[in-house]
Design an enzyme around this catalytic site. Structure first.
Site, PDB file in Angstrom:
ATOM      1  N   CYS A 504     -82.530-103.701 -30.845  1.00 41.02           N
ATOM      2  CA  CYS A 504     -82.118-104.077 -32.198  1.00 41.02           C
ATOM      3  C   CYS A 504     -81.263-102.989 -32.845  1.00 41.02           C
ATOM      4  O   CYS A 504     -80.426-103.275 -33.699  1.00 41.02           O
ATOM      5  CB  CYS A 504     -83.333-104.376 -33.057  1.00 41.02           C
ATOM      6  SG  CYS A 504     -84.573-103.075 -33.062  1.00 41.02           S
ATOM      7  N   HIS A 943     -88.267-101.616 -36.130  1.00 42.36           N
ATOM      8  CA  HIS A 943     -87.254-102.651 -35.947  1.00 42.36           C
ATOM      9  C   HIS A 943     -86.082-102.398 -36.888  1.00 42.36           C
ATOM     10  O   HIS A 943     -86.255-101.958 -38.022  1.00 42.36           O
ATOM     11  CB  HIS A 943     -87.872-104.026 -36.231  1.00 42.36           C
ATOM     12  CG  HIS A 943     -86.969-105.174 -35.893  1.00 42.36           C
ATOM     13  ND1 HIS A 943     -86.395-105.330 -34.652  1.00 42.36           N
ATOM     14  CD2 HIS A 943     -86.547-106.226 -36.637  1.00 42.36           C
ATOM     15  CE1 HIS A 943     -85.659-106.431 -34.648  1.00 42.36           C
ATOM     16  NE2 HIS A 943     -85.738-106.985 -35.841  1.00 42.36           N
TER      17      HIS A 943
END
Length: 989
Positions: A504, A943
């Site tokens: 990510c 994330h």
């Protein structure tokens, strides 16, 4: 008759060779022979010892000898004992010229039912003589002799391997079992109430083919891996016994492989001449199965990628464009082989996708002290006991033996081994309080039990993760305040990127970069042919153009057709997303971090990408997009005594600004809470306040070469020029227990234009005097270690050379700092090599030591300023790793501003302006264009997502769009996310 004519017995093969000299009780009345077959290159090349247990025909059967030779040709040193002690089955022959129809084998007699009463009686009598009490002692003696005679082969294979055919299969299973010592020695257990000592398996792994007279108990004793080649509907090894045995092996996680061959007779796997091609094929497959080692315990967990065969019916058609032939015969020549290889080959993206979800299991060195569980283990911090946790947590196995240990010993505090991270976090539980706790000294407490926290890798879910399965969502909600799913956005510039496994950070940076006109103009050329590169997968230009086309063309931005929304399901279909596997592999190649599948720092990736793109040659008509990020910072040094100044310019492509830490006062409620449950809250700060701190004047300790004063200098950095795009990294970190920990400090940023004109450097003023460019060349005194600190270190037992080196590396700080350095550099190969402390001769520029610009750039990518990098490299002889240690041990040292060197450019304004990157025009107004946000306590975990200001189709005003891997939606509540972003991109307006 033998199937093969080769009869690969080497000259040293001797059917009468004896491994066990002398007579033993098991050999009485029989001539105990051993057939040995060796590889042709033994002992020059290593081999593995294989124990070959034959069928009832015994070691004098030519077929059995040929079978043993076949294993020898595969590299095994084969030992085939006379397990029947000269008493093979009745009606078997040792004459290879005999007609098999005239001398039917035992198995054929049993299966065909043509044995007479007399013959049947002879067979029954023979079977009654072949008992474990008789056979096992023979085999044990042979194994002991083989281990002594062929110790090299046993050591090379890590033990003894065994194969067994028919009657021999049963004894392979017994040798692979954990048997009572009395049984293993051929004695019956007379008193079952007395304690029985069990013997470990005699073989490392075993393989059997069409076993005979095997019972369920034979299989239930297994401990070593086994593989079985069986026949269907075999009366001598019934299907029901085989099925029960297989269930036992599965339930007890014993590595095994069982393959059933239908339509073949019992005994098919032994070398022999068969006319039926099906039997020949089964015989070949069975040999390959038995030749290979049985499957070991699972060492990897993997999610297999879905293949096209699972979803589509395919037809292969070959067309030659060169000849113009529409459909070629697939069976022509080598064409079928080539086609098969092409169809079976995985694409690069598929390989990367599968690799992304593979996880090596690192086994623990121990297991629960009260059971055999090796997962969900909790370490008692008081005595070091390992106990398994409770079974209900996340479905993970557990027998609550950690709690049982507390009840027995009153030791209440335990840490979950699989939850320990290098950042210093771990699950700590108090069984007395029945609640989670934190331990500020967790690193020291684990070190007491020999666990280095810096080397740990989180392998299991924490308690929080087990309770809240947020996975990739974290706190980036994909729903609006009314609970409805955020609206997906499709079209040009709204294509998502699939998560390849902790990728990510890459997706967020790529989305931000390719949303900028500079990158779009450089890499998106749909009307042009792709670049002609010999190896496109290794060509950065090709890969960046491919990503640009995928993200900006809109061809791949459409809802996933496999997902449909309905009234019963509020879920809205998103995109499948593109997988930038080749680009990720290319930019990570050779890099210690970006080449892995672990989570990485998005800002470090941005700097790494800038470096790679700048080094990649650009076509003459196209501009390097990184140039739009470049600007010039000017550093002004002024002596506090003589007031003379020195200006130095540095080219940069980003700024990393500090954030002041101001904790809110705790309320009465917080004060009454347990310390480990308190969560610090921070007062918000403005971006202007952070920029003020970044550009404010500070004092540095330097000796003025003009007046000789040691009063120091003041240093201030301001913008000399401004970029078209300003990349800002916000440092919200604080050292907690020497571990950088992220702090949730809100930074207020409005949608109003940001004017940076006030931060522009005015340059050299008429009233200012410059420091002389050339100073009198005086030799700088050599390094002298602090006498007090040196004496203290020597009193601790450290050699003088190491003490001097430590004090030199730490800037003569003090004995404690030097001792810390020593402990962390004990294994350095040059730790005892004396170093010359005399000053190095000055170079032409007046600098006492030359510094590698690439090393300065490398340290700069870690967030270390150029002056600090120069100073650290000079103090450590250019060693980058030691320079990093030096910076962390000297956090207050401002660095080397190289005041001995003349200015890099003459102080002529007109000339300076022409050579500088960026623009000096005012006003310098910027607007926030995109942000990269991060959730998690560490930049190496959690994330990343991106929020980008874009023009959504059929809307008048620009809106913020959330790029969360493959999900692209219209964002809400962006103001809140802007407060906690990690990287900001401002565009000049």
């Amino acid at each position: 008759m033998a199937e093969e004519e080769i009869a690969t017995k080497a000259p040293e093969n001797d059917a009468q060779e004896s491994l066990v000299p002398g007579d033993t009780p098991a050999q009485e009345g029989a001539s105990m022979g051993v057939y040995v077959s060796k590889p042709s290159d033994y002992p020059h090349l290593p081999s593995k010892l294989l124990l070959f247990l034959s069928s009832g025909t015994g070691i004098h059967s030519q077929n059995n000898q040929l079978q043993a030779d076949k294993y020898a040709s595969e590299g095994f040193l084969v030992v085939m004992p006379d397990q029947f002690a000269g008493d093979p089955a009745p009606n078997t022959t040792t004459d290879p010229r005999a007609d098999p129809e005239e001398n039917p084998t035992l198995i054929e007699n049993i299966k065909m039912g043509v044995v007479g009463v007399a013959k049947s009686f002879r067979i029954d009598m023979w079977l009654a003589r072949q008992t474990p009490e008789k056979v096992l002692p023979i085999l044990n003696k042979v194994i002991e002799g083989a281990k002594e005679e062929f110790a090299d082969a046993v050591a090379n294979g890590g033990g003894v391997y065994a194969v067994g055919y028919c009657f021999g299969g049963k004894y392979v299973l017994l040798l692979a079992s954990e048997l009572p010592d009395t049984v293993a020695k051929g004695q019956a257990v007379k008193d079952e109430e007395q304690g029985v000592v069990k013997r470990e398996p005699q073989i490392k792994a075993g393989a059997i083919a069409h076993g005979t007279l095997i019972t369920k108990e034979d299989i239930e004793g297994l401990k070593s891996p086994v593989t079985m080649a069986c026949t269907e509907n075999d009366q001598l090894f019934p299907d029901d016994i085989r099925a029960e045995g297989q269930k036992f092996l599965v339930d007890h996680e014993i590595p095994h492989e069982i393959q059933v061959f239908p339509g073949v007779p019992h005994g098919f796997a032994v070398v022999g001449e068969y006319q039926d091609p099906k039997i020949k094929e089964a015989q070949k497959a069975a040999f390959e199965q038995m030749r290979d080692e049985p499957p070991q315990k699972i060492s990897k967990l993997a999610i297999a990628a879905e293949t096209e065969e699972d979803r589509y019916d395919t037809r292969t058609k070959v067309r030659c464009y060169h000849c113009g032939i529409e459909e070629l015969d697939i069976n022509n020549g080598k064409l079928s082989t080539i086609i098969d290889a092409i169809l079976k080959a995985n694409t690069f993206a598929r390989q990367a996708e599968v690799q992304a979800w593979e996880q090596e299991i690192t086994p623990y060195l121990g297991h629960c002290s009260m059971c055999e569980l090796k997962e969900n283990l909790w370490l008692c911090l008081q005595c070091g006991n390992l106990g398994c946790g409770r079974a209900q947590y996340g479905g993970t196995g557990g027998n609550s033996h950690g709690l049982k240990h507390t009840e027995l010993t009153s030791h209440a505090i335990a840490v979950k081994l699989g939850s320990i991270t290098p950042e210093g976090t771990a699950d700590i539980y108090c069984y007395t309080c029945n609640d989670e706790r934190t331990d500020p000294e967790i690193a020291a407490h684990l070190a007491h039990w020999g666990i280095n926290i810096a080397e740990r890798e989180k392998t299991e879910k924490s308690l929080t993760e087990l309770q809240i399965e947020q996975n990739l969502k974290w706190e980036f909600t994909m729903t609006a305040e009314d609970g409805k799913e955020l609206v997906p956005v499709f079209g040009k510039g709204f294509t998502g990127l699939k998560n390849l496994g902790n990728s990510c950070y890459l997706a967020s940076i790529l989305q931000c970069l390719f949303s900028m006109p500079e990158f779009a103009l450089r890499y998106y050329h749909p009307q042009d042919n792709p670049p002609s590169a010999a190896k496109p997968a290794e060509d950065l230009e090709t890969q960046l153009r491919k990503v640009a086309d995928g993200l900006l063309s809109g061809r791949y931005s459409y809802p996933d057709t496999d997902v449909t929304a309905s009234e019963d399901s509020p879920y809205l279909p998103h995109q499948k997303g593109l997988a930038p596997a080749m680009l990720k592999h290319l930019i990570g190649r050779g890099h210690t971090e970006f080449s892995t599948m672990r989570q990485q720092d998005a800002f470090e990736l941005l700097l790494h990408l800038f470096k790679l793109i700048s080094r990649c040659p650009s076509p003459a008509a196209l501009r390097d997009p990184v140039e739009s990020f470049r600007f010039t910072m000017e550093q002004r040094l002024q002596c506090k005594s003589c007031q003379k100044v020195r200006y130095r310019t540095d080219e940069q492509d980003n700024i990393s600004i500090p954030v002041p830490v101001r904790r809110k006062p705790r309320s009465v409620t917080d004060e009454n809470m347990d310390e480990d449950k308190r969560q610090d809250e921070f007062q918000p700060v403005t971006l202007k306040e952070c920029l003020d701190i970044f550009t404010s004047a500070e004092e540095v300790e330097l000796t003025c070469q003009a007046c000789g004063s040691k009063a120091g200098f003041t240093k201030r950095s301001l913008f000399k020029t401004f970029p078209a795009v300003l990349a800002v990294n916000v440092r919200r970190f604080e050292l907690i227990n020497w571990v950088p920990t992220k702090l949730d400090i809100p930074v207020v940023i409005t949608d109003e234009p940001l004017d940076l004109s006030a931060y522009k450097s005015a340059g050299l003023q008429e009233s200012e005097d410059l420091l002389p460019e050339e100073m009198e060349s005086t030799a700088k005194a050599g390094f002298t270690a602090d006498a007090v600190a040196l004496g203290q270190l020597e009193a601790m037992g450290f050699p003088r050379v190491r003490c001097e080196k430590a004090l030199h590396a730490t800037g003569n700080a003090d004995a404690d700092t030097a001792m810390t350095w020593l402990f962390s550099h004990m294994d350095d190969p040059d730790i005892d090599t004396p170093i010359a402390f005399d000053s190095a001769p000055r170079n032409a520029s007046g600098s006492s030591r030359s510094v590698d610009p690439e090393s300065v750039e490398m340290l700069g990518a870690m967030g270390i300023s150029a002056p600090q990098a120069r100073k650290a490299l000079k103090e450590t002889g250019g060693d980058v790793e030691r320079a990093v240690d030096w910076v962390f041990s000297h956090p207050d040292d401002q660095g080397d501003f190289d005041i001995d060197a003349p200015p890099e450019e003459p102080p002529v304004a007109a000339h300076v302006e022409k050579s500088m990157v960026g623009s000096a025009e005012l006003p310098a107004n910027f607007r926030l264009q995109s942000i990269v946000c991060h959730k998690g306590s560490s930049i190496h975990a959690g994330h990343y997502v991106a929020f980008i200001r874009k023009q959504i189709p059929e809307q008048i005003d620009e809106s913020w769009v959330l790029f969360n891997d493959e999900k692209v939606v219209k964002a809400v509540d962006v103001d809140e996310m802007k407060k906690f972003a990690y990287v900001y991109f401002f565009g000049r307006i």
